[in-house]
Design a protein around this motif. Sequence first.
Motif, short mmCIF file in Angstrom:
data_model
loop_
_atom_site.label_atom_id
_atom_site.label_comp_id
_atom_site.label_asym_id
_atom_site.label_seq_id
_atom_site.Cartn_x
_atom_site.Cartn_y
_atom_site.Cartn_z
N GLY A 97 -73.12 -58.28 -13.57
CA GLY A 97 -73.80 -57.19 -12.90
C GLY A 97 -74.65 -56.36 -13.84
O GLY A 97 -74.94 -55.21 -13.58
N GLY A 98 -75.06 -56.94 -14.96
CA GLY A 98 -75.95 -56.23 -15.87
C GLY A 98 -75.24 -55.43 -16.93
O GLY A 98 -75.86 -54.79 -17.76
N MET A 99 -73.92 -55.46 -16.93
CA MET A 99 -73.17 -54.69 -17.93
C MET A 99 -73.43 -55.22 -19.34
O MET A 99 -73.57 -54.46 -20.28
CB MET A 99 -71.68 -54.76 -17.59
N GLU A 100 -73.51 -56.54 -19.45
CA GLU A 100 -73.62 -57.12 -20.79
C GLU A 100 -75.05 -57.50 -21.13
O GLU A 100 -75.30 -58.56 -21.69
CB GLU A 100 -72.71 -58.34 -20.91
N SER A 101 -76.00 -56.64 -20.79
CA SER A 101 -77.39 -57.02 -21.02
C SER A 101 -77.67 -57.31 -22.49
O SER A 101 -78.54 -58.11 -22.82
CB SER A 101 -78.32 -55.93 -20.52
N PHE A 102 -76.88 -56.71 -23.38
CA PHE A 102 -77.13 -56.90 -24.80
C PHE A 102 -76.86 -58.32 -25.26
O PHE A 102 -77.29 -58.75 -26.31
CB PHE A 102 -76.25 -55.94 -25.62
N GLY A 121 -70.04 -63.26 -6.92
CA GLY A 121 -69.68 -63.26 -5.52
C GLY A 121 -69.10 -61.95 -5.03
O GLY A 121 -68.76 -61.82 -3.85
N ILE A 122 -68.97 -60.97 -5.89
CA ILE A 122 -68.47 -59.67 -5.46
C ILE A 122 -69.67 -58.79 -5.15
O ILE A 122 -70.63 -58.75 -5.92
CB ILE A 122 -67.63 -59.01 -6.57
N GLU A 123 -69.59 -58.13 -4.04
CA GLU A 123 -70.72 -57.28 -3.67
C GLU A 123 -70.72 -56.01 -4.52
O GLU A 123 -69.75 -55.25 -4.53
CB GLU A 123 -70.62 -56.91 -2.20
N LEU A 124 -71.79 -55.82 -5.25
CA LEU A 124 -71.86 -54.65 -6.13
C LEU A 124 -72.50 -53.49 -5.37
O LEU A 124 -73.34 -53.69 -4.52
CB LEU A 124 -72.70 -54.96 -7.36
N LEU A 125 -72.07 -52.31 -5.74
CA LEU A 125 -72.75 -51.13 -5.20
C LEU A 125 -74.08 -50.98 -5.94
O LEU A 125 -74.19 -51.37 -7.08
CB LEU A 125 -71.90 -49.89 -5.42
N GLY A 126 -75.03 -50.40 -5.26
CA GLY A 126 -76.32 -50.23 -5.90
C GLY A 126 -76.43 -48.87 -6.54
O GLY A 126 -75.72 -47.95 -6.20
N GLU A 148 -82.59 -39.11 -9.87
CA GLU A 148 -81.48 -39.03 -8.95
C GLU A 148 -81.03 -40.42 -8.55
O GLU A 148 -81.80 -41.26 -8.14
CB GLU A 148 -81.96 -38.28 -7.72
N ASP A 149 -79.78 -40.63 -8.70
CA ASP A 149 -79.24 -41.92 -8.29
C ASP A 149 -78.38 -41.69 -7.06
O ASP A 149 -77.51 -40.85 -7.05
CB ASP A 149 -78.37 -42.50 -9.39
N VAL A 150 -78.64 -42.44 -6.05
CA VAL A 150 -77.90 -42.25 -4.82
C VAL A 150 -77.14 -43.51 -4.52
O VAL A 150 -77.65 -44.61 -4.64
CB VAL A 150 -78.88 -41.94 -3.67
N ILE A 151 -75.92 -43.35 -4.17
CA ILE A 151 -75.12 -44.52 -3.85
C ILE A 151 -75.45 -44.97 -2.43
O ILE A 151 -75.46 -44.19 -1.48
CB ILE A 151 -73.63 -44.19 -3.94
N ASN A 152 -75.70 -46.22 -2.32
CA ASN A 152 -76.09 -46.74 -1.04
C ASN A 152 -74.87 -47.33 -0.33
O ASN A 152 -74.35 -48.37 -0.70
CB ASN A 152 -77.13 -47.83 -1.27
N HIS A 153 -74.41 -46.64 0.68
CA HIS A 153 -73.19 -47.09 1.34
C HIS A 153 -73.42 -48.24 2.29
O HIS A 153 -72.48 -48.90 2.73
CB HIS A 153 -72.53 -45.93 2.08
N GLU A 154 -74.63 -48.46 2.65
CA GLU A 154 -74.89 -49.60 3.53
C GLU A 154 -74.66 -50.91 2.80
O GLU A 154 -74.35 -51.91 3.40
CB GLU A 154 -76.34 -49.55 4.00
N GLY A 155 -74.82 -50.88 1.51
CA GLY A 155 -74.51 -52.05 0.73
C GLY A 155 -75.59 -53.12 0.74
O GLY A 155 -75.39 -54.20 0.21
N HIS A 156 -76.71 -52.87 1.38
CA HIS A 156 -77.74 -53.91 1.30
C HIS A 156 -78.57 -53.67 0.05
O HIS A 156 -78.84 -52.54 -0.33
CB HIS A 156 -78.61 -53.94 2.55
N HIS A 157 -78.94 -54.75 -0.58
CA HIS A 157 -79.54 -54.62 -1.89
C HIS A 157 -81.03 -54.85 -1.86
O HIS A 157 -81.53 -55.67 -1.13
CB HIS A 157 -78.90 -55.61 -2.85
N MET A 162 -81.22 -51.09 -9.17
CA MET A 162 -80.30 -51.32 -10.27
C MET A 162 -78.90 -51.47 -9.69
O MET A 162 -78.58 -50.88 -8.68
CB MET A 162 -80.30 -50.13 -11.21
N GLN A 163 -78.08 -52.24 -10.36
CA GLN A 163 -76.74 -52.42 -9.83
C GLN A 163 -75.74 -51.62 -10.62
O GLN A 163 -75.87 -51.43 -11.81
CB GLN A 163 -76.37 -53.89 -9.84
#
Lengths: 332, 279
Positions: A97-102, A121-126, A148-157, A162-163
């Motif tokens: 999910g982009g955590m290990e970009s380094f 396969g796990i749905e990530l929050l955006g 501003e980062d807003v959590i998207n509860h609909e879950g569609h990406h 960014m994840q």
Amino acid sequence: MKKRFVLLAIMAFVTLIGVGITAVCSNNATKQEDETLTVVTSFYPIYIATENIIDGANNVELVNLTENQGGCLHDYQLTTADMRKLENADVLVVNGGGMESFIEEILDNYKDIKVIDSSEGIELLGVQHEEGHEEAKDEISTDDATNEDVINHEGHHHEEEMQNSHVWMNPDKYIMQIENIKKRLISLDPENQTIYQKNSDTYTSDIEAISEELKTMDASKLQHGIISFHDAFAYLADALSIPVIHSIDLDKDTYLSAGEVADVINEVRDNEVSYIFSEEQLSESSPKRVAEETGATLCIVDSLVSGDMNKDAYLIGMRKNISMLKQVLEDE
Amino acid sequence: MSIIYEVLEKILPFTFMQYDFMKNALLAMLIITPLFGILGTMIVNNRMAFFSDALGHSAFTGIAIGVILGLTDTSISMVLFAVIFALLLNWIKRRNTVSTDTIISVFSSLGAAVGLVVLSKNGQFAKYSNLLVGDILSITAREIGLLFAIFIVTIVFWTTCFNSLHGMSINETLAKSKRIKTQLLDNCFAIIIALIIMLSIKWVGILIINALLILPAASSRNLASNMREYHRFSVEISLFSGILGLILSYYNNTATGPTIVIVAAAVFFLTLVAKPFVK
């Protein structure tokens, strides 16, 4: 000729000092063992998960790549020692999910390493940026504040979105991560299949207990919404089904600018938010200022990205978070 | 590339040579350090140490421009901006309105500030912090090729223009009277410095790049009594510090760039001590 000699003498002298220092400081380099399956994990939460799965397996060596790193990995830089660990690695377990970009570029040089992406396969929050406001669901009220980062509860990406990769903070999703790691490990190392299976079963049942506890908690007091100072909390909030009104992803050493603090304060007032969540490792100054200014309660959550190498660190940390939450909910 | 790797393994049968990243880093060192050694001599002669430092700082703005334009490879905007930056600096310097070090300082701080403002927006600066100290260990074969290209360009420039450059550094008016196109030459030199700094900044780091440019040349100046010695010693010291620093950083698990600088600084102080005895 004399100068030549002087220069050579100087070089020899510096080399000698360097070698001397090295000899004094060195703590015998580790030897390579080819018999064992070397599993390298990218960072702390993944290490704890993997440790629980492979505990007691034969001929498996577990190494954590970013040992001394506190906090999230977004800006991590590999050291020569880390690179050596990678050279000896057979399997690399990452959060994904982009955590290990380094690590991504570096892996191009190590084609032989099998990578296990635990969040596959796990749905990530955006983590949405301003552009995505219109798509955000109605339970999230936003204004035109910058950064501003807003959590998207609909879950569609959205593609450009960014994840949020702090998956492990939701116990249910953490279980899925463990499942992923276990499955791939079994396929890579069938000899230890029974051990992996047994270990992950016990560990999963422990986490399920925690998940149950979270679900039975009465979070109605938080239904007004909360403001979070770290992305990691979004997953915990998701597990509790609390709306996150405003989420700021603060790095360990960044601070909010005055305008941003003002925006957050306005947000707190407008939505009558009474709880602000921050992360243990963050500097407390910004969250504290907001809390003091608005009279909201500041809760410090452990996002479990660092700690001792105890096998049960996740369970202990999560229980600590739960008891903290309970205290908050029972107060007043 | 694999042939070079094999050759390296044959010549240097040490444990650290088993690793590809160390081979890459060593190759990069073999290219970057002589380059810095050569360039450093002229930078020290022309008193341009501060100039190269300002260029390093402009890398921030160059990357910021790339980020704003949405380029996937920000090194393009970084190099382009550095070249423009260097030419602009030269132009203002030539108008002689303010003293050179003041104008360079203004440019240096502005270059860093603009870049920091843009890059730290959204609290994302951490992503770029590796620009500060560099990361030679993550260099890839393709990038070594690029460095090699600029190496060739520099050598060609040096062999063709050295006399004129040297003349200019001694006395510009005199050089002009000898029909040397000082302005053009100065600009070419600035562009070369800009290119080299920008191409190596990701590996060496803003905080360290200037030390690597200046220290070998300065140490060499302590010993050398003619131009040939000056160049030769500078390249030798630069190579020596680079390779020793890399190896020491491997065994001691320290950051590579700063280790190299410490070695180079040690050499500098020793040459300073030795200076009265050889001259």
